[in-house]
Design a protein around this motif. Sequence first.
Motif, PDB file in Angstrom:
ATOM      1  N   LEU A   1       0.395  10.281   5.522  1.00  0.00           N
ATOM      2  CA  LEU A   1       0.934   9.001   5.971  1.00  0.00           C
ATOM      3  C   LEU A   1      -0.188   8.056   6.399  1.00  0.00           C
ATOM      4  O   LEU A   1      -0.125   6.849   6.145  1.00  0.00           O
ATOM      5  CB  LEU A   1       1.927   9.211   7.112  1.00  0.00           C
ATOM      6  CG  LEU A   1       3.105  10.138   6.818  1.00  0.00           C
ATOM      7  CD1 LEU A   1       4.005  10.267   8.035  1.00  0.00           C
ATOM      8  CD2 LEU A   1       3.891   9.677   5.616  1.00  0.00           C
ATOM      9  N   CYS A   2      -1.221   8.592   7.031  1.00  0.00           N
ATOM     10  CA  CYS A   2      -2.378   7.776   7.411  1.00  0.00           C
ATOM     11  C   CYS A   2      -3.114   7.285   6.168  1.00  0.00           C
ATOM     12  O   CYS A   2      -3.543   6.126   6.107  1.00  0.00           O
ATOM     13  CB  CYS A   2      -3.344   8.568   8.283  1.00  0.00           C
ATOM     14  SG  CYS A   2      -2.666   9.044   9.879  1.00  0.00           S
ATOM     15  N   ARG A   3      -3.241   8.147   5.193  1.00  0.00           N
ATOM     16  CA  ARG A   3      -3.929   7.773   3.963  1.00  0.00           C
ATOM     17  C   ARG A   3      -3.172   6.668   3.222  1.00  0.00           C
ATOM     18  O   ARG A   3      -3.778   5.721   2.739  1.00  0.00           O
ATOM     19  CB  ARG A   3      -4.103   8.991   3.053  1.00  0.00           C
ATOM     20  CG  ARG A   3      -5.136   9.967   3.560  1.00  0.00           C
ATOM     21  CD  ARG A   3      -5.229  11.187   2.690  1.00  0.00           C
ATOM     22  NE  ARG A   3      -6.304  12.055   3.148  1.00  0.00           N
ATOM     23  CZ  ARG A   3      -6.708  13.143   2.504  1.00  0.00           C
ATOM     24  NH1 ARG A   3      -6.135  13.486   1.370  1.00  0.00           N
ATOM     25  NH2 ARG A   3      -7.681  13.874   2.996  1.00  0.00           N
ATOM     26  N   SER A   4      -1.858   6.796   3.140  1.00  0.00           N
ATOM     27  CA  SER A   4      -1.093   5.770   2.425  1.00  0.00           C
ATOM     28  C   SER A   4      -1.093   4.451   3.201  1.00  0.00           C
ATOM     29  O   SER A   4      -1.151   3.369   2.600  1.00  0.00           O
ATOM     30  CB  SER A   4       0.329   6.243   2.135  1.00  0.00           C
ATOM     31  OG  SER A   4       1.041   6.507   3.318  1.00  0.00           O
ATOM     32  N   TYR A   5      -1.047   4.514   4.534  1.00  0.00           N
ATOM     33  CA  TYR A   5      -1.131   3.302   5.355  1.00  0.00           C
ATOM     34  C   TYR A   5      -2.489   2.629   5.147  1.00  0.00           C
ATOM     35  O   TYR A   5      -2.573   1.417   4.939  1.00  0.00           O
ATOM     36  CB  TYR A   5      -0.910   3.667   6.827  1.00  0.00           C
ATOM     37  CG  TYR A   5      -0.993   2.515   7.798  1.00  0.00           C
ATOM     38  CD1 TYR A   5      -0.183   1.392   7.665  1.00  0.00           C
ATOM     39  CD2 TYR A   5      -1.881   2.554   8.868  1.00  0.00           C
ATOM     40  CE1 TYR A   5      -0.256   0.338   8.577  1.00  0.00           C
ATOM     41  CE2 TYR A   5      -1.956   1.513   9.786  1.00  0.00           C
ATOM     42  CZ  TYR A   5      -1.138   0.410   9.627  1.00  0.00           C
ATOM     43  OH  TYR A   5      -1.214  -0.640  10.531  1.00  0.00           O
ATOM     44  N   ALA A   6      -3.558   3.425   5.154  1.00  0.00           N
ATOM     45  CA  ALA A   6      -4.909   2.894   4.941  1.00  0.00           C
ATOM     46  C   ALA A   6      -5.025   2.252   3.564  1.00  0.00           C
ATOM     47  O   ALA A   6      -5.602   1.166   3.420  1.00  0.00           O
ATOM     48  CB  ALA A   6      -5.945   4.012   5.091  1.00  0.00           C
ATOM     49  N   LEU A   7      -4.467   2.890   2.558  1.00  0.00           N
ATOM     50  CA  LEU A   7      -4.525   2.375   1.195  1.00  0.00           C
ATOM     51  C   LEU A   7      -3.736   1.073   1.066  1.00  0.00           C
ATOM     52  O   LEU A   7      -4.206   0.107   0.454  1.00  0.00           O
ATOM     53  CB  LEU A   7      -3.990   3.422   0.217  1.00  0.00           C
ATOM     54  CG  LEU A   7      -4.119   3.111  -1.259  1.00  0.00           C
ATOM     55  CD1 LEU A   7      -5.576   2.910  -1.659  1.00  0.00           C
ATOM     56  CD2 LEU A   7      -3.489   4.245  -2.081  1.00  0.00           C
ATOM     57  N   LYS A   8      -2.566   1.019   1.669  1.00  0.00           N
ATOM     58  CA  LYS A   8      -1.743  -0.196   1.629  1.00  0.00           C
ATOM     59  C   LYS A   8      -2.477  -1.363   2.302  1.00  0.00           C
ATOM     60  O   LYS A   8      -2.533  -2.467   1.760  1.00  0.00           O
ATOM     61  CB  LYS A   8      -0.399   0.064   2.299  1.00  0.00           C
ATOM     62  CG  LYS A   8       0.578  -1.087   2.220  1.00  0.00           C
ATOM     63  CD  LYS A   8       1.927  -0.664   2.761  1.00  0.00           C
ATOM     64  CE  LYS A   8       2.962  -1.753   2.673  1.00  0.00           C
ATOM     65  NZ  LYS A   8       3.367  -2.096   1.318  1.00  0.00           N
ATOM     66  N   LEU A   9      -3.044  -1.105   3.483  1.00  0.00           N
ATOM     67  CA  LEU A   9      -3.797  -2.152   4.172  1.00  0.00           C
ATOM     68  C   LEU A   9      -5.029  -2.577   3.368  1.00  0.00           C
ATOM     69  O   LEU A   9      -5.351  -3.766   3.298  1.00  0.00           O
ATOM     70  CB  LEU A   9      -4.225  -1.684   5.560  1.00  0.00           C
ATOM     71  CG  LEU A   9      -3.130  -1.470   6.592  1.00  0.00           C
ATOM     72  CD1 LEU A   9      -3.733  -0.972   7.899  1.00  0.00           C
ATOM     73  CD2 LEU A   9      -2.306  -2.720   6.819  1.00  0.00           C
ATOM     74  N   SER A  10      -5.713  -1.616   2.787  1.00  0.00           N
ATOM     75  CA  SER A  10      -6.911  -1.924   1.996  1.00  0.00           C
ATOM     76  C   SER A  10      -6.570  -2.808   0.799  1.00  0.00           C
ATOM     77  O   SER A  10      -7.287  -3.755   0.495  1.00  0.00           O
ATOM     78  CB  SER A  10      -7.579  -0.635   1.519  1.00  0.00           C
ATOM     79  OG  SER A  10      -8.105   0.075   2.617  1.00  0.00           O
ATOM     80  N   ASN A  11      -5.471  -2.496   0.130  1.00  0.00           N
ATOM     81  CA  ASN A  11      -5.080  -3.253  -1.063  1.00  0.00           C
ATOM     82  C   ASN A  11      -4.470  -4.612  -0.741  1.00  0.00           C
ATOM     83  O   ASN A  11      -4.747  -5.595  -1.410  1.00  0.00           O
ATOM     84  CB  ASN A  11      -4.094  -2.440  -1.905  1.00  0.00           C
ATOM     85  CG  ASN A  11      -4.731  -1.234  -2.540  1.00  0.00           C
ATOM     86  OD1 ASN A  11      -5.944  -1.165  -2.698  1.00  0.00           O
ATOM     87  ND2 ASN A  11      -3.921  -0.256  -2.890  1.00  0.00           N
ATOM     88  N   GLU A  12      -3.630  -4.673   0.284  1.00  0.00           N
ATOM     89  CA  GLU A  12      -2.853  -5.875   0.540  1.00  0.00           C
ATOM     90  C   GLU A  12      -3.411  -6.756   1.660  1.00  0.00           C
ATOM     91  O   GLU A  12      -3.224  -7.968   1.635  1.00  0.00           O
ATOM     92  CB  GLU A  12      -1.405  -5.493   0.865  1.00  0.00           C
ATOM     93  CG  GLU A  12      -0.707  -4.794  -0.290  1.00  0.00           C
ATOM     94  CD  GLU A  12       0.691  -4.329   0.044  1.00  0.00           C
ATOM     95  OE1 GLU A  12       1.343  -4.921   0.943  1.00  0.00           O
ATOM     96  OE2 GLU A  12       1.151  -3.353  -0.584  1.00  0.00           O
TER      97      GLU A  12
END
Length: 191
Positions: free
Chosen positions: A47-58
């Motif tokens: 969940l932390c990884r997907s949150y980090a990825l979403k923030l990084s992309n968007e």
Amino acid sequence: MSVTELDATIGSTLITRVTDNTDVTIRSLYSIQPIVLIFFRRFGCQLCRSYALKLSNELHPILKKNNVGFVGVGLEKFGLEEFQAGNFFSGDLYVDQGKKAYQILGLPYLGWIKGITDLFTQSSKAWMDETKKMGVQGNLRGDGFQLGATYIVGPKDGKVWLAHPQKDYGDHPSIDSIIQALRDNIREFRE
């Protein structure tokens, strides 16, 4: 714990910069520019990884346009190499060995019973569904019961523009709420 200003609470707390293993104060991160500061639960957490990825992309491209720093802090090094290799986070990474800042901020530690039941909250299940759609995987190494937080911190004095300590594993502020807090505090904010 309600935090309105980081300087008085964790400003002098030392964390370790991942790129060169140098200890720096948290204050040094926001001394010249505002920052979005994420305290991750674990680097191996899906969940932390997907949150980090979403923030990084968007979010990160918007932060760059507005000279806002993007900082992630983990509580231990477990999973860090995978986290970096997976390019989940495009900001600067630090480790808070001993969880000093987490403890000072009063970020919740769940323990076994609450930690297991939190897997079944509505927000945890919703974020797990989002994580699966993104194809993000994780591991179970390290401290799985510490919750994290997202802060937006103003420059120089460490005034908190947004504070979002997690209530459960899937509890994160929306990108819209982060952008709104930045818009409210940066005079010529650009999207």
